[in-house]
Design a protein around this motif. Structure first.
Motif, mmCIF file in Angstrom:
data_model
loop_
_atom_site.group_PDB
_atom_site.id
_atom_site.type_symbol
_atom_site.label_atom_id
_atom_site.label_comp_id
_atom_site.label_asym_id
_atom_site.label_seq_id
_atom_site.Cartn_x
_atom_site.Cartn_y
_atom_site.Cartn_z
ATOM 1 N N LYS A 206 0.831 -1.209 0.000
ATOM 2 C CA LYS A 206 0.000 0.000 0.000
ATOM 3 C C LYS A 206 0.863 1.257 0.000
ATOM 4 C CE LYS A 206 -3.786 2.455 0.410
ATOM 5 N NZ LYS A 206 -4.715 2.612 -0.731
ATOM 6 N N ALA A 207 1.866 1.279 0.865
ATOM 7 C CA ALA A 207 2.750 2.446 0.922
ATOM 8 C C ALA A 207 3.510 2.619 -0.391
ATOM 9 C CB ALA A 207 3.729 2.311 2.083
ATOM 10 N N GLN A 208 3.922 1.511 -0.981
ATOM 11 C CA GLN A 208 4.632 1.561 -2.264
ATOM 12 C C GLN A 208 3.737 2.177 -3.344
ATOM 13 O OE1 GLN A 208 7.782 0.698 -3.158
ATOM 14 N NE2 GLN A 208 7.372 1.233 -5.282
ATOM 15 N N THR A 209 2.495 1.758 -3.384
ATOM 16 C CA THR A 209 1.556 2.300 -4.365
ATOM 17 C C THR A 209 1.354 3.797 -4.174
ATOM 18 O OG1 THR A 209 0.393 0.179 -4.534
ATOM 19 C CG2 THR A 209 -0.798 2.128 -5.265
ATOM 20 N N GLU A 210 1.211 4.213 -2.921
ATOM 21 C CA GLU A 210 1.018 5.634 -2.626
ATOM 22 C C GLU A 210 2.245 6.453 -3.033
ATOM 23 O OE1 GLU A 210 -1.835 7.076 -1.458
ATOM 24 O OE2 GLU A 210 -2.701 5.090 -1.746
ATOM 25 N N ALA A 211 3.436 5.905 -2.802
ATOM 26 C CA ALA A 211 4.660 6.613 -3.188
ATOM 27 C C ALA A 211 4.748 6.771 -4.700
ATOM 28 C CB ALA A 211 5.883 5.873 -2.656
ATOM 29 N N GLU A 212 4.387 5.728 -5.428
ATOM 30 C CA GLU A 212 4.448 5.781 -6.888
ATOM 31 C C GLU A 212 3.491 6.825 -7.452
ATOM 32 O OE1 GLU A 212 3.730 1.771 -8.069
ATOM 33 O OE2 GLU A 212 5.775 1.088 -7.595
#
Length: 362
Positions: A206-212
């Motif tokens: 989830k955090a990875q998606t938000e960062a992208e």
């Protein structure tokens, strides 16, 4: 457990992929290694079989309670045609560390390394030859007992699959932009952050998606209690070069003991570069950046080896690192590790082993 591995060769070999367009983790070789466990038998029936789907009961415990661990390692082809493994003993030792924490039975590390060598020998034609390419090796263990109850499984399956890969990030040494995550957390001391278990990675998505979404390639995780101290970057360990010294977060029970991390520390000490493992506050990184002392930042891991960082964003602060270019230490480490792995540089540390050596399995 019998040391004999039964081998069943495929009757339909796959077409090889375009090795100029391998990417990472998309193609798989003709065979896989499989071994089963039962509390009444221990680990048994080691075998090499054609790569194929596995059949599991919908009630297999791995689907419901997440008892699963894995490792990642690589084999490299040298200019002389040898196939080398890089520090497989460290990977298998770490697999058993993960097993112990997840309450999965330990494996015989030497036996599994030999089984991996045998599997690679069977599928040796899949080992890439071009620079930057390798054969990725993924051992994993899953709980297979069909039972809906929260306790350790009585049955497991160990599987090893192989995948020819190119560079993890494509343009391997182009510095990436990193977002410092201070909302979601990856792990805490006492949890499973120091293991390679599937849930660690699921929790990071989830955090990875938000960062992208805001233009950043990876997440830099802070500690899960105070959200103040640096831990890992994405699925890699992280290093900072500050005013001539290289620092990395000390292993604290929530940080993975990376094999590449250990290799980097050993190389830096060998070269006489000041290096230390300690608690690192993100505030201190920011202050070093403001003072012009943050010279290099890079991640380390099996897949990417060295991943230089060109920018860090923490809250409203954007920290530019080395003008967005790879630094000399990052480049030197990448060249040294990949040189040892590929046999181009003399291995002074005893880190590599020839796949065809020590063949104890018949």
């Amino acid at each position: 457990m019998s040391k004999k591995i039964e081998i069943t060769l495929t009757t339909q070999k796959k077409d090889k992929p375009d090795y100029n367009k391998l990417g990472f983790g998309r193609y798989f070789t003709d065979h896989m290694f499989v071994m089963d466990y039962h509390t009444d038998k221990g680990w048994y029936d080691p075998r090499i079989v054609p790569y194929e789907p596995i059949s599991l009961s919908p009630s297999s415990m791995v689907f419901h309670y997440g008892q699963a661990v894995f490792e990642g390692m690589k084999a490299y082809r040298t200019e002389k045609g040898q196939v080398l493994l890089f520090r497989p003993d460290k990977n298998l030792s770490r697999l058993n560390t993960s097993n112990e924490r997840l309450d999965i039975p330990a494996v015989d590390e030497a036996f599994v390394i030999d089984a991996i060598k045998k599997l690679i020998t069977v599928d040796k034609e899949w080992v890439p030859t071009a620079e930057g390419q390798s054969l990725y090796i993924r051992p994993f263990i899953i709980a297979t007992e069909p039972y809906l109850g929260v306790r350790p499984s009585s049955e497991y399956k160990l599987i090893v699959i192989l995948s020819p890969v190119g560079s993890y990030y494509g343009d391997q040494l182009k510095p990436v932009k990193i977002y410092v995550e201070d909302d979601y957390v990856r792990s805490v001391k006492g949890g499973v952050g120091f293991t390679k278990t599937s849930g660690n990675y699921a929790a990071s998505l989830k955090a990875q998606t938000e960062a992208e979404k805001v233009g950043y390639a990876q997440v830099l995780w802070l500690d899960g209690v105070e959200k103040k101290y640096v831990e890992e970057v994405g699925s890699m360990n992280i290093f900072f070069k500050i005013d001539g010294e290289v620092v990395t977060p000390a292993l604290n029970g929530s940080i993975l003991a990376g094999v590449t991390r250990d290799s980097v520390i050993n190389l830096l000490k060998h070269w006489g570069v000041p290096v230390s493992e300690k608690k690192i506050a993100i505030e201190d990184i920011y202050e070093a950046s403001k003072a012009g002392k943050l010279e290099e930042v890079f991640g380390t891991g099996t897949a990417a080896v060295i991943s230089p960082v060109g920018e860090l964003k923490w809250e409203d602060h954007v920290m530019n690192v080395n003008n967005g270019e790879i630094g000399p230490i990052s480049q030197k480490l990448y060249d040294a590790i990949t040189g040892i792995q590929s046999g181009k540089i003399k291995d002074e540390f005893g880190w590599t082993t020839d796949v065809e050596e020590l063949a104890t399995i018949k």
